[in-house]
Design an enzyme around this catalytic site. Sequence first.
Site, PDB file in Angstrom:
ATOM      1  N   ASP A   1     -11.647  73.507  45.958  1.00  0.00           N
ATOM      2  CA  ASP A   1     -12.030  74.100  44.666  1.00  0.00           C
ATOM      3  C   ASP A   1     -13.142  75.105  44.943  1.00  0.00           C
ATOM      4  O   ASP A   1     -13.888  74.953  45.916  1.00  0.00           O
ATOM      5  CB  ASP A   1     -12.519  72.998  43.704  1.00  0.00           C
ATOM      6  CG  ASP A   1     -12.432  73.399  42.232  1.00  0.00           C
ATOM      7  OD1 ASP A   1     -11.652  72.762  41.499  1.00  0.00           O
ATOM      8  OD2 ASP A   1     -13.140  74.347  41.827  1.00  0.00           O
TER       9      ASP A   1
ATOM     10  N   ASP B   1     -11.493  79.011  47.896  1.00  0.00           N
ATOM     11  CA  ASP B   1     -10.915  79.916  46.899  1.00  0.00           C
ATOM     12  C   ASP B   1      -9.430  80.038  47.234  1.00  0.00           C
ATOM     13  O   ASP B   1      -9.072  80.569  48.299  1.00  0.00           O
ATOM     14  CB  ASP B   1     -11.621  81.277  46.982  1.00  0.00           C
ATOM     15  CG  ASP B   1     -11.100  82.255  45.936  1.00  0.00           C
ATOM     16  OD1 ASP B   1      -9.955  82.073  45.444  1.00  0.00           O
ATOM     17  OD2 ASP B   1     -11.820  83.218  45.615  1.00  0.00           O
ATOM     18  N   VAL B   2      -8.559  79.575  46.336  1.00  0.00           N
ATOM     19  CA  VAL B   2      -7.127  79.530  46.673  1.00  0.00           C
ATOM     20  C   VAL B   2      -6.479  80.907  46.741  1.00  0.00           C
ATOM     21  O   VAL B   2      -5.324  81.023  47.147  1.00  0.00           O
ATOM     22  CB  VAL B   2      -6.315  78.635  45.697  1.00  0.00           C
ATOM     23  CG1 VAL B   2      -6.737  77.183  45.800  1.00  0.00           C
ATOM     24  CG2 VAL B   2      -6.383  79.157  44.259  1.00  0.00           C
TER      25      VAL B   2
ATOM     26  N   TYR C   1      -1.146  85.169  32.204  1.00  0.00           N
ATOM     27  CA  TYR C   1      -1.072  83.728  32.469  1.00  0.00           C
ATOM     28  C   TYR C   1       0.368  83.235  32.349  1.00  0.00           C
ATOM     29  O   TYR C   1       0.894  82.568  33.247  1.00  0.00           O
ATOM     30  CB  TYR C   1      -1.986  83.009  31.480  1.00  0.00           C
ATOM     31  CG  TYR C   1      -2.080  81.513  31.668  1.00  0.00           C
ATOM     32  CD1 TYR C   1      -2.826  80.968  32.700  1.00  0.00           C
ATOM     33  CD2 TYR C   1      -1.427  80.650  30.787  1.00  0.00           C
ATOM     34  CE1 TYR C   1      -2.919  79.582  32.855  1.00  0.00           C
ATOM     35  CE2 TYR C   1      -1.522  79.278  30.928  1.00  0.00           C
ATOM     36  CZ  TYR C   1      -2.271  78.745  31.963  1.00  0.00           C
ATOM     37  OH  TYR C   1      -2.368  77.380  32.116  1.00  0.00           O
TER      38      TYR C   1
ATOM     39  N   LYS D   1       2.632  81.855  35.334  1.00  0.00           N
ATOM     40  CA  LYS D   1       3.103  80.459  35.300  1.00  0.00           C
ATOM     41  C   LYS D   1       4.626  80.411  35.398  1.00  0.00           C
ATOM     42  O   LYS D   1       5.182  79.505  36.020  1.00  0.00           O
ATOM     43  CB  LYS D   1       2.616  79.759  34.032  1.00  0.00           C
ATOM     44  CG  LYS D   1       1.114  79.448  34.023  1.00  0.00           C
ATOM     45  CD  LYS D   1       0.742  78.428  35.086  1.00  0.00           C
ATOM     46  CE  LYS D   1      -0.684  77.920  34.952  1.00  0.00           C
ATOM     47  NZ  LYS D   1      -1.078  77.025  36.062  1.00  0.00           N
TER      48      LYS D   1
ATOM     49  N   THR E   1      -9.198  69.188  28.600  1.00  0.00           N
ATOM     50  CA  THR E   1      -9.998  69.388  29.823  1.00  0.00           C
ATOM     51  C   THR E   1     -11.113  70.381  29.486  1.00  0.00           C
ATOM     52  O   THR E   1     -11.096  71.001  28.419  1.00  0.00           O
ATOM     53  CB  THR E   1      -9.142  70.004  30.958  1.00  0.00           C
ATOM     54  OG1 THR E   1      -8.857  71.369  30.611  1.00  0.00           O
ATOM     55  CG2 THR E   1      -7.858  69.245  31.210  1.00  0.00           C
TER      56      THR E   1
HETATM   57  N1  LIG Z   1      -5.600  72.225  30.117  1.00  0.00           N
HETATM   58  C1  LIG Z   1      -4.394  72.610  29.684  1.00  0.00           C
HETATM   59  O1  LIG Z   1      -4.070  72.533  28.468  1.00  0.00           O
HETATM   60  C2  LIG Z   1      -3.380  73.121  30.654  1.00  0.00           C
HETATM   61  C3  LIG Z   1      -2.069  73.290  30.190  1.00  0.00           C
HETATM   62  C4  LIG Z   1      -1.103  73.757  31.077  1.00  0.00           C
HETATM   63  C5  LIG Z   1      -1.438  74.053  32.388  1.00  0.00           C
HETATM   64  N2  LIG Z   1      -2.713  73.892  32.807  1.00  0.00           N
HETATM   65  C6  LIG Z   1      -3.018  74.228  34.194  1.00  0.00           C
HETATM   66  O2  LIG Z   1      -3.566  73.100  34.829  1.00  0.00           O
HETATM   67  C7  LIG Z   1      -4.446  73.529  35.868  1.00  0.00           C
HETATM   68  C8  LIG Z   1      -5.782  72.847  35.717  1.00  0.00           C
HETATM   69  O3  LIG Z   1      -6.340  73.211  34.476  1.00  0.00           O
HETATM   70  P1  LIG Z   1      -7.491  72.358  33.766  1.00  0.00           P
HETATM   71  O4  LIG Z   1      -7.199  72.380  32.329  1.00  0.00           O
HETATM   72  O5  LIG Z   1      -7.675  71.082  34.483  1.00  0.00           O
HETATM   73  O6  LIG Z   1      -8.725  73.340  33.990  1.00  0.00           O
HETATM   74  P2  LIG Z   1     -10.203  73.093  34.573  1.00  0.00           P
HETATM   75  O7  LIG Z   1     -10.933  74.349  34.278  1.00  0.00           O
HETATM   76  O8  LIG Z   1     -10.749  71.795  34.106  1.00  0.00           O
HETATM   77  O9  LIG Z   1      -9.946  72.986  36.150  1.00  0.00           O
HETATM   78  C9  LIG Z   1      -9.518  74.082  36.903  1.00  0.00           C
HETATM   79  C10 LIG Z   1     -10.176  74.016  38.259  1.00  0.00           C
HETATM   80  O10 LIG Z   1      -9.693  75.125  39.052  1.00  0.00           O
HETATM   81  C11 LIG Z   1     -10.798  75.613  39.785  1.00  0.00           C
HETATM   82  N3  LIG Z   1     -10.584  77.002  40.215  1.00  0.00           N
HETATM   83  C12 LIG Z   1     -10.640  78.128  39.456  1.00  0.00           C
HETATM   84  N4  LIG Z   1     -10.447  79.206  40.230  1.00  0.00           N
HETATM   85  C13 LIG Z   1     -10.257  78.756  41.505  1.00  0.00           C
HETATM   86  C14 LIG Z   1     -10.006  79.387  42.735  1.00  0.00           C
HETATM   87  N5  LIG Z   1      -9.915  80.723  42.855  1.00  0.00           N
HETATM   88  N6  LIG Z   1      -9.868  78.626  43.848  1.00  0.00           N
HETATM   89  C15 LIG Z   1      -9.979  77.265  43.754  1.00  0.00           C
HETATM   90  N7  LIG Z   1     -10.225  76.622  42.612  1.00  0.00           N
HETATM   91  C16 LIG Z   1     -10.349  77.345  41.499  1.00  0.00           C
HETATM   92  C17 LIG Z   1     -11.978  75.485  38.835  1.00  0.00           C
HETATM   93  O11 LIG Z   1     -13.215  75.542  39.532  1.00  0.00           O
HETATM   94  C18 LIG Z   1     -11.704  74.130  38.193  1.00  0.00           C
HETATM   95  O12 LIG Z   1     -12.315  73.074  38.911  1.00  0.00           O
HETATM   96  C19 LIG Z   1      -4.497  75.056  35.778  1.00  0.00           C
HETATM   97  O13 LIG Z   1      -3.583  75.612  36.700  1.00  0.00           O
HETATM   98  C20 LIG Z   1      -4.044  75.327  34.366  1.00  0.00           C
HETATM   99  O14 LIG Z   1      -3.475  76.608  34.230  1.00  0.00           O
HETATM  100  C21 LIG Z   1      -3.705  73.429  31.975  1.00  0.00           C
END
Ligand SMILES: NC(=O)c1ccc[n+]([C@@H]2O[C@H](COP(=O)([O-])OP(=O)(O)OC[C@H]3O[C@@H](n4cnc5c(N)ncnc54)[C@H](O)[C@@H]3O)[C@@H](O)[C@H]2O)c1
Length: 260
Positions: free
Chosen positions: A41, A64-65, A156, A160, A191
């Site tokens: 992360d 950083d991914v 986005y 996706k 989240t």
């Molecule tokens: N929360 C939702 O409703 C939801 C719905 C559908 C999909 N998602 C997807 O689920 C995944 C997680 O989302 P979440 O809601 O847990 O968000 P979150 O913000 O709680 O967690 C996301 C994490 O990704 C990390 N991150 C951001 N940029 C990064 C990078 N360049 N390299 C490495 N890490 C990085 C952040 O530091 C964070 O810890 C995401 O891909 C998001 O698009 C979330």
Amino acid sequence: MTATTDRFAGKVAVVTGAASGIGAGITRRLVAEGARVVGGDIAADGLKALGDELGDAFAGVPTDVTVEDQVEHMVHVADKTWGALHVAFNVAGSARLGPVAELAENDWDYTVDLVLKGQFLSAKHEARLMRRDGGGAIVLISSLNAHVPMFGGSPYAAAKAGAEMLTKNAALELARHGIRVNAILPGLVDTPATAGFLAHPQLRADFIGRIPLGRPADTGDIAGPALYLASDDARYITGTSLVVDGGWEITGYPDLSKYL
Ligand SMILES: NC(=O)c1ccc[n+]([C@@H]2O[C@H](COP(=O)([O-])OP(=O)(O)OC[C@H]3O[C@@H](n4cnc5c(N)ncnc54)[C@H](O)[C@@H]3O)[C@@H](O)[C@H]2O)c1
């Protein structure tokens, strides 16, 4: 009540985006089920906090991914520390949003790089290590937005949708190496990323009006299906998408229940 098992005892996992939200939920569940986890992360503080909570079963690697060298290093920590990589969950993601006619090019690039290229780089290096050892399972976290557009969400949603197709393409190529690749498409999950939306009473009510099961997901609602896809129970499943949205995607019609 969530049943925990030892399904992942002896297994080594990588989880990107492990420091928060869905990634942290998946990491906690993996450790509870016996796995050792490398979490990547950009949020070093969040990784440190998770390491303090989970102890020796967790190694946080600031990553950083979108940067290939860093992704390669993260995956190699799993090999160096625990000698293998069996399962991987590519969760890291975020977005800079705006309508197509207004969105700045660098906001498009930020979002598509993180949401799509980050998935490619992660899958690439995870697959190389799994291939060496004869197989594994990779789970990409896509989104319901791969199927359902959102105002202001073009980079986005497009990325996706790309991640969903990347899943199928990688599954096709990697099956011969014993590697399965599947995607989870979450709907609305409670989240830190969605806290702003959910704190707004009218918007929260509007969202819930779209969800037949009547609530947002919590991170455990996503971790369960994600671990299933990585488990031996899913050994004949590859290249598929599992929508985990409380039924949101099926509400494409007005509610006719009052009229029938
Ligand atoms: N929360 C939702 O409703 C939801 C719905 C559908 C999909 N998602 C997807 O689920 C995944 C997680 O989302 P979440 O809601 O847990 O968000 P979150 O913000 O709680 O967690 C996301 C994490 O990704 C990390 N991150 C951001 N940029 C990064 C990078 N360049 N390299 C490495 N890490 C990085 C952040 O530091 C964070 O810890 C995401 O891909 C998001 O698009 C979330």
